[in-house]
Design a protein around this motif. Sequence first.
Motif: not given
Length: 289
Positions: A142-163
């Motif tokens: 999960c963090l690997a996927q988030m870091v890849e997105h972060y390289k493009k967007t910067g800012g803050n990213i948090i993982a979410v899922e539907r409950v």
Amino acid sequence: MKSVRKVVIPVAGHGTRVLPATKSIPKELLPLVDRPLIDYVVNEAFDAGIDHAVLVTGRNKGAIEDYFDHAFELEAGLEGKKKTDILNDVRNTIPKAGALSYTRQQAPLGLGHAIWCARQIVGAEPFAVSLPDVVMDGNTGCLAQMVEHYKKTGGNIIAVERVAPEETNKYGIVAPKGEAVGALFEMSGMIEKPAPGQAPSNLAITGRYILQPEIFDLLEKTPRGAGGEIQLTDAMDALMKEQSFYAFIYEGVSHDCGDKLGWLKANIALGLKRPEFASKLKDFLDDIS
Ligand code: G1P
């Protein structure tokens, strides 16, 4: 843009939801198949290119530090008996020297306070947060996927899922800005543990974050919130007024191992993925059901 080099992992909690199993061992050392939860979470971060994990510990958590260190008597015994495979497994648990730091949260004042305790070690750079109850399982971490997105967007990213809508009071819940489409979308707000009916969505925060260091000043000023604790969600909601914030939906599965049923399910799911156990475990499950 500065890269994400550190992860903060709060490990001071009592594991109340899995008592009495955690009466005398840290919940982070509960096993998933043959490794403790904390091993999965630390290695997920290292696999994402992060090279330093800051563990925010508490009293009676020393066994976590021992897990990541040499166990000389044990290793000497295994070596003497030529149990090389087991010896290698034991030694593989030890990260590169200096890759882990520990700091203590002296009082249980909440997740936000635990993260704030790591501010001096993190310094003025973006960092990840991983909650050790949540074990992520997928083709890439999960963090690997988030870091890849972060390289493009910067800012803050948090993982979410539907409950399930009736379970919003167990989680931080986010409000998407517009429609929640795709793997990454912007948010307009978030709230910690809203009652069902008062939640802005059913998108729950699932224990992985990439945050900017400005969160630390906000945490310092954050009053006690839900449950009388200093909540990371409240500080993030304040930071959102100044910086971009994205919600990320992981391509994989999250297991809540801080919950008895979640922990049982995770053991079965990960056991079924292990070639040496898969067919016998499946046969057993078929037999007993
Ligand atoms: C924490 C966070 C919450 C998040 C949850 C995920 O709550 O405060 O926002 O949704 O972890 O597991 P806790 O489970 O510590 O009460």
